[in-house]
Design an enzyme around this catalytic site. Structure first.
Site, PDB file in Angstrom:
ATOM      1  N   ARG A 182       0.847  -1.202   0.000  1.00  0.00           N
ATOM      2  CA  ARG A 182       0.000   0.000   0.000  1.00  0.00           C
ATOM      3  C   ARG A 182       0.876   1.243   0.000  1.00  0.00           C
ATOM      4  O   ARG A 182       1.742   1.390   0.865  1.00  0.00           O
ATOM      5  CB  ARG A 182      -0.885   0.033   1.243  1.00  0.00           C
ATOM      6  CG  ARG A 182      -1.707  -1.236   1.364  1.00  0.00           C
ATOM      7  CD  ARG A 182      -3.147  -0.990   1.626  1.00  0.00           C
ATOM      8  NE  ARG A 182      -3.790  -2.294   1.737  1.00  0.00           N
ATOM      9  CZ  ARG A 182      -4.785  -2.569   2.545  1.00  0.00           C
ATOM     10  NH1 ARG A 182      -5.267  -1.617   3.326  1.00  0.00           N
ATOM     11  NH2 ARG A 182      -5.308  -3.778   2.583  1.00  0.00           N
ATOM     12  N   GLU A 234       0.954   3.969   1.297  1.00  0.00           N
ATOM     13  CA  GLU A 234       0.372   4.739   2.400  1.00  0.00           C
ATOM     14  C   GLU A 234       0.998   6.123   2.433  1.00  0.00           C
ATOM     15  O   GLU A 234       2.193   6.263   2.653  1.00  0.00           O
ATOM     16  CB  GLU A 234       0.631   4.045   3.743  1.00  0.00           C
ATOM     17  CG  GLU A 234      -0.098   2.732   3.946  1.00  0.00           C
ATOM     18  CD  GLU A 234      -1.586   2.901   4.191  1.00  0.00           C
ATOM     19  OE1 GLU A 234      -2.032   4.062   4.377  1.00  0.00           O
ATOM     20  OE2 GLU A 234      -2.294   1.882   4.186  1.00  0.00           O
ATOM     21  N   ARG A 250       1.877   2.676  12.625  1.00  0.00           N
ATOM     22  CA  ARG A 250       1.192   1.406  12.381  1.00  0.00           C
ATOM     23  C   ARG A 250       0.884   1.152  10.910  1.00  0.00           C
ATOM     24  O   ARG A 250       0.095   0.287  10.575  1.00  0.00           O
ATOM     25  CB  ARG A 250      -0.081   1.328  13.206  1.00  0.00           C
ATOM     26  CG  ARG A 250      -0.957   2.541  13.011  1.00  0.00           C
ATOM     27  CD  ARG A 250      -2.065   2.499  13.998  1.00  0.00           C
ATOM     28  NE  ARG A 250      -3.223   3.148  13.426  1.00  0.00           N
ATOM     29  CZ  ARG A 250      -4.458   2.862  13.734  1.00  0.00           C
ATOM     30  NH1 ARG A 250      -4.707   1.919  14.586  1.00  0.00           N
ATOM     31  NH2 ARG A 250      -5.440   3.514  13.185  1.00  0.00           N
ATOM     32  N   HIS A 251       1.500   1.959  10.042  1.00  0.00           N
ATOM     33  CA  HIS A 251       1.322   1.735   8.611  1.00  0.00           C
ATOM     34  C   HIS A 251       2.659   1.475   7.942  1.00  0.00           C
ATOM     35  O   HIS A 251       3.624   2.201   8.144  1.00  0.00           O
ATOM     36  CB  HIS A 251       0.673   2.947   7.945  1.00  0.00           C
ATOM     37  CG  HIS A 251      -0.777   3.079   8.263  1.00  0.00           C
ATOM     38  ND1 HIS A 251      -1.240   3.878   9.268  1.00  0.00           N
ATOM     39  CD2 HIS A 251      -1.858   2.485   7.716  1.00  0.00           C
ATOM     40  CE1 HIS A 251      -2.561   3.778   9.333  1.00  0.00           C
ATOM     41  NE2 HIS A 251      -2.970   2.932   8.406  1.00  0.00           N
ATOM     42  N   GLU A 300      -6.834  -1.568  15.811  1.00  0.00           N
ATOM     43  CA  GLU A 300      -7.435  -2.491  14.848  1.00  0.00           C
ATOM     44  C   GLU A 300      -6.387  -3.503  14.393  1.00  0.00           C
ATOM     45  O   GLU A 300      -5.302  -3.144  13.973  1.00  0.00           O
ATOM     46  CB  GLU A 300      -7.933  -1.688  13.637  1.00  0.00           C
ATOM     47  CG  GLU A 300      -8.422  -2.564  12.505  1.00  0.00           C
ATOM     48  CD  GLU A 300      -8.493  -1.823  11.177  1.00  0.00           C
ATOM     49  OE1 GLU A 300      -8.756  -0.601  11.171  1.00  0.00           O
ATOM     50  OE2 GLU A 300      -8.276  -2.476  10.143  1.00  0.00           O
ATOM     51  N   SER A 302      -9.873  -6.790   9.875  1.00  0.00           N
ATOM     52  CA  SER A 302     -11.160  -6.271   9.434  1.00  0.00           C
ATOM     53  C   SER A 302     -11.742  -7.206   8.384  1.00  0.00           C
ATOM     54  O   SER A 302     -11.010  -7.929   7.703  1.00  0.00           O
ATOM     55  CB  SER A 302     -11.023  -4.816   8.984  1.00  0.00           C
ATOM     56  OG  SER A 302     -10.931  -4.731   7.617  1.00  0.00           O
ATOM     57  N   ARG A 338       0.977  -5.818  12.914  1.00  0.00           N
ATOM     58  CA  ARG A 338       0.314  -5.130  14.031  1.00  0.00           C
ATOM     59  C   ARG A 338       0.138  -6.061  15.224  1.00  0.00           C
ATOM     60  O   ARG A 338       0.335  -5.673  16.364  1.00  0.00           O
ATOM     61  CB  ARG A 338      -1.053  -4.616  13.596  1.00  0.00           C
ATOM     62  CG  ARG A 338      -0.924  -3.414  12.703  1.00  0.00           C
ATOM     63  CD  ARG A 338      -2.235  -2.684  12.632  1.00  0.00           C
ATOM     64  NE  ARG A 338      -2.152  -1.635  11.629  1.00  0.00           N
ATOM     65  CZ  ARG A 338      -3.189  -0.961  11.180  1.00  0.00           C
ATOM     66  NH1 ARG A 338      -4.399  -1.239  11.639  1.00  0.00           N
ATOM     67  NH2 ARG A 338      -3.029  -0.021  10.282  1.00  0.00           N
TER      68      ARG A 338
END
Ligand code: AMO
Length: 426
Positions: free
Chosen positions: A200, A202, A208-209, A349, A352, A400
């Site tokens: 990604r 980001e 956390r990314h 999180e 998901s 994570r």
């Protein structure tokens, strides 16, 4: 005791104290002391070790002798020492020094950093978690699959796609296996999982990314509703952590005790209830805004205290948040809510997922509503034309989870060679 042995490893330390000298060799199994004694050890070996820089690789042939003062209660008295690889000086990063090194320096010299026992323990934690998930997925009846990572189109929003020049056409690195794991639901594989890289672009520079992370994906067919997914997540997470914990205990890892023992069922907290607990006013504009890092943190204080569980589901995410997630099923009787959920652990999180829209006309309408064209999803949509069972799935971010278990704030530290906006090397 008394046996001849051959040991090899990095020279962690060398100390000569008059008539006796100690060399500490380190490998994955730990440290061993090699003791040189005047009158016993060949004099040439003292001279040899005098000039060998720390972290060089040595091989020692010698005899094991009891020594209660040595770390393992024994030492090696050398007959022969060979320098297999000489380290340059100075070291750009100390391996055992207590001097603090910032993260950038550590990542720039990651190979040296990875020699530190506390960093090695994180590698062991990841490996144990991977074993745990694979073993538990198989027990639960899932088949491991591998889907393509070079794609014609993305699934998780255009902003984070990495373009690739694919022999003159535009392709993208996979943001997730989403479309492929769903397509497999139209085959008779029924329950699949994939553990692989997700990419990604980001734009945000958070703790956390990552731009490359490990996604643990699952998809299952013949779903009756999201409850089936929640129960599967509970069994998967508690089973995998149990296996990982046992493995780390066997290995004597310092992190074994940090692996939680979750107790299902995990509370299911509807999005609207969580929003109210955060003090949002129902009906206000911000009521249905997605949870940000700070909100998740606060929920991590409120919900475990209220429901007595470190793990909790946030369920029924509003359609307003999931509109870009065109594959999400909305509730028939409440189209403003989806059958989508997160699993949070200690205020963050981790996972998901949700029930997917398997009815082709509705799916096509949702693709259009997301501002995309169904024509560009030809192969994906074909999977829905010839019999697609109701299905759903989820994805968990391994990085994570590992960071949360180890109590590490920045998830870069749990990857061997992390990638973010500013780091493409090593
Ligand atoms: P989502 O985008 O929420 O869902 O990602 C799933 C999980 O992956 C982790 N994660 C990340 N970890 C590190 N760096 C990142 N940049 C990053 N982005 C996500 C998080 C997150 O919970 N296709 C859906 C899943 C599904 O519906 O099956 C998806 O990708 O832990």
């Amino acid at each position: 005791m008394g046996e001849t042995v051959r040991v090899a490893g990095h020279l962690q330390d060398y100390r000569a104290l008059g008539g006796v000298a100690f060399a500490l060799l380190r490998d994955r199994s730990g440290l061993v002391q090699v003791t040189l004694k005047k009158g016993v050890t060949p004099p040439a070996l003292f001279e040899l070790l005098e000039g060998v820089p720390r972290e060089s690789v040595l091989r020692v042939d010698g005899t094991v002798a009891a020594n209660p003062r040595a770390r393992v209660g024994a030492e090696v008295l050398p007959d022969r020492i060979e320098v297999l690889s000489r380290a340059e000086v100075p070291l750009p990063l100390g391996v055992v020094d207590k001097v603090h090194a910032d993260l950038d320096t550590r990542f720039n010299h990651r190979v040296l950093d990875l020699r530190k026992p506390e960093v090695q323990a994180l590698v062991g934690l990841r490996a144990a978690l991977l074993d745990g998930f694979r073993e538990t997925f198989r027990e639960l009846g899932f088949v491991e699959v591998e889907t393509p990572k070079i794609l014609r189109q993305g699934a998780e929003g255009g902003a984070t796609m990495f373009p690739v020049d694919y022999f003159g056409t535009r392709a993208y690195l996979a943001q997730s296996p989403q479309l492929y794991k769903q397509m497999l639901m139209a085959t008779d594989l029924e329950q699949v999982f994939e553990i692989g890289p997700a990419f990604r672009a980001e734009p945000s520079d958070t703790q956390r990314h990552l731009t490359e992370f490990t996604s643990i994906d699952a998809e299952m067919a013949y779903l009756e509703g999201p409850e089936d997914l929640w129960r599967m997540v509970e069994r998967l997470v508690s089973g995998s952590l149990r296996v990982a914990r046992r493995r780390l205990q066997e290995e004597g890892s310092p992190l074994a005790g940090s692996v939680p023992e979750p107790s299902p069922p995990f509370p299911r907290v509807p999005f609207s209830q969580a929003a109210e607990l955060l003090g949002r006013v129902p009906g206000s504009d911000s009521f249905e805004a997605d949870f940000q890092t700070e909100d998740e943190k606060r929920l991590g204080e409120i919900l475990p205290a209220r429901f007595g569980n470190d793990f909790y589901f946030l369920t029924e995410f509003p359609t307003a948040i999931k509109r870009g997630t065109f594959y999400a099923m909305r509730q028939d009787d409440h189209p403003d809510r989806t059958n989508y959920f997160d699993l949070d652990f200690r205020g963050q999180e981790m996972l998901s997922g949700g029930q997917r829209e398997h009815r082709l006309p509705i799916l096509e309408a949702q693709i259009r509503e997301a501002g995309l064209s169904p024509e560009s999803f030809g192969a994906y949509l074909e999977a829905f034309r010839y019999g697609m069972p109701p299905h759903g799935g989820f994805a968990l971010g391994l990085d994570r989870l590992a960071a949360r278990i180890a109590g590490i704030a920045n998830i870069r530290e749990v990857r061997l060679f992390p990638r973010d906006r500013y780091r493409l090397e090593p």
